[in-house]
Design a protein around this motif. Sequence first.
Motif, PDB file in Angstrom:
ATOM      1  N   TYR A  92      -3.284   4.590  -1.993  1.00  0.00           N
ATOM      2  CA  TYR A  92      -4.297   5.574  -1.166  1.00  0.00           C
ATOM      3  C   TYR A  92      -4.232   6.995  -1.058  1.00  0.00           C
ATOM      4  N   ASN A 105       3.671  10.325   7.086  1.00  0.00           N
ATOM      5  CA  ASN A 105       2.615   9.906   6.015  1.00  0.00           C
ATOM      6  C   ASN A 105       2.972   9.587   4.604  1.00  0.00           C
ATOM      7  N   ARG A 117      -5.299   8.031   3.706  1.00  0.00           N
ATOM      8  CA  ARG A 117      -5.238   7.252   4.857  1.00  0.00           C
ATOM      9  C   ARG A 117      -3.990   7.630   5.688  1.00  0.00           C
ATOM     10  N   PRO A 118      -3.905   8.913   6.419  1.00  0.00           N
ATOM     11  CA  PRO A 118      -2.813   9.452   6.872  1.00  0.00           C
ATOM     12  C   PRO A 118      -2.448   8.768   8.277  1.00  0.00           C
ATOM     13  N   HIS A 133       1.148   5.515   0.123  1.00  0.00           N
ATOM     14  CA  HIS A 133       0.801   6.641   0.691  1.00  0.00           C
ATOM     15  C   HIS A 133       1.243   7.997   0.571  1.00  0.00           C
ATOM     16  N   THR A 134       0.664   9.056   0.946  1.00  0.00           N
ATOM     17  CA  THR A 134       1.390  10.547   0.325  1.00  0.00           C
ATOM     18  C   THR A 134       0.880  11.377   1.502  1.00  0.00           C
ATOM     19  N   SER A 173       1.181   7.509  -5.358  1.00  0.00           N
ATOM     20  CA  SER A 173       1.067   6.370  -4.028  1.00  0.00           C
ATOM     21  C   SER A 173       1.108   5.249  -4.927  1.00  0.00           C
ATOM     22  N   GLU A 175       0.729  -1.053  -0.092  1.00  0.00           N
ATOM     23  CA  GLU A 175      -0.077  -0.046   0.018  1.00  0.00           C
ATOM     24  C   GLU A 175       0.802   1.199  -0.066  1.00  0.00           C
TER      25      GLU A 175
END
Length: 84
Positions: A53, A71, A57-58, A8-9, A27, A6
């Motif tokens: 995501y 994050n 979704r931090p 994330h950013t 992401s 997964e």
Amino acid sequence: GDIIVEGHTDDRPVSRRSKFPSNWELSVARAFSVIRCLNENGVDPQHTSARGYGAYRPRGPNDTPEQRAENRRIEIVLLNPPKA
């Protein structure tokens, strides 16, 4: 079992000079780069997948540079193989 990577950013918009039009694409690219590395090192591609995501979704707030750095991450989810 299967491996889900997964990406994330943080919540900052990507730069206009970025090759990614949005945080979602960024992401997914983060996740896919890990998938590529796993596959190049012998992990069966049939057991890997990537999810992006973006900023949705931090791990925590995006108020400081340190929090935004937390994050910007990938997470690896390991699923148990189905029981026979």
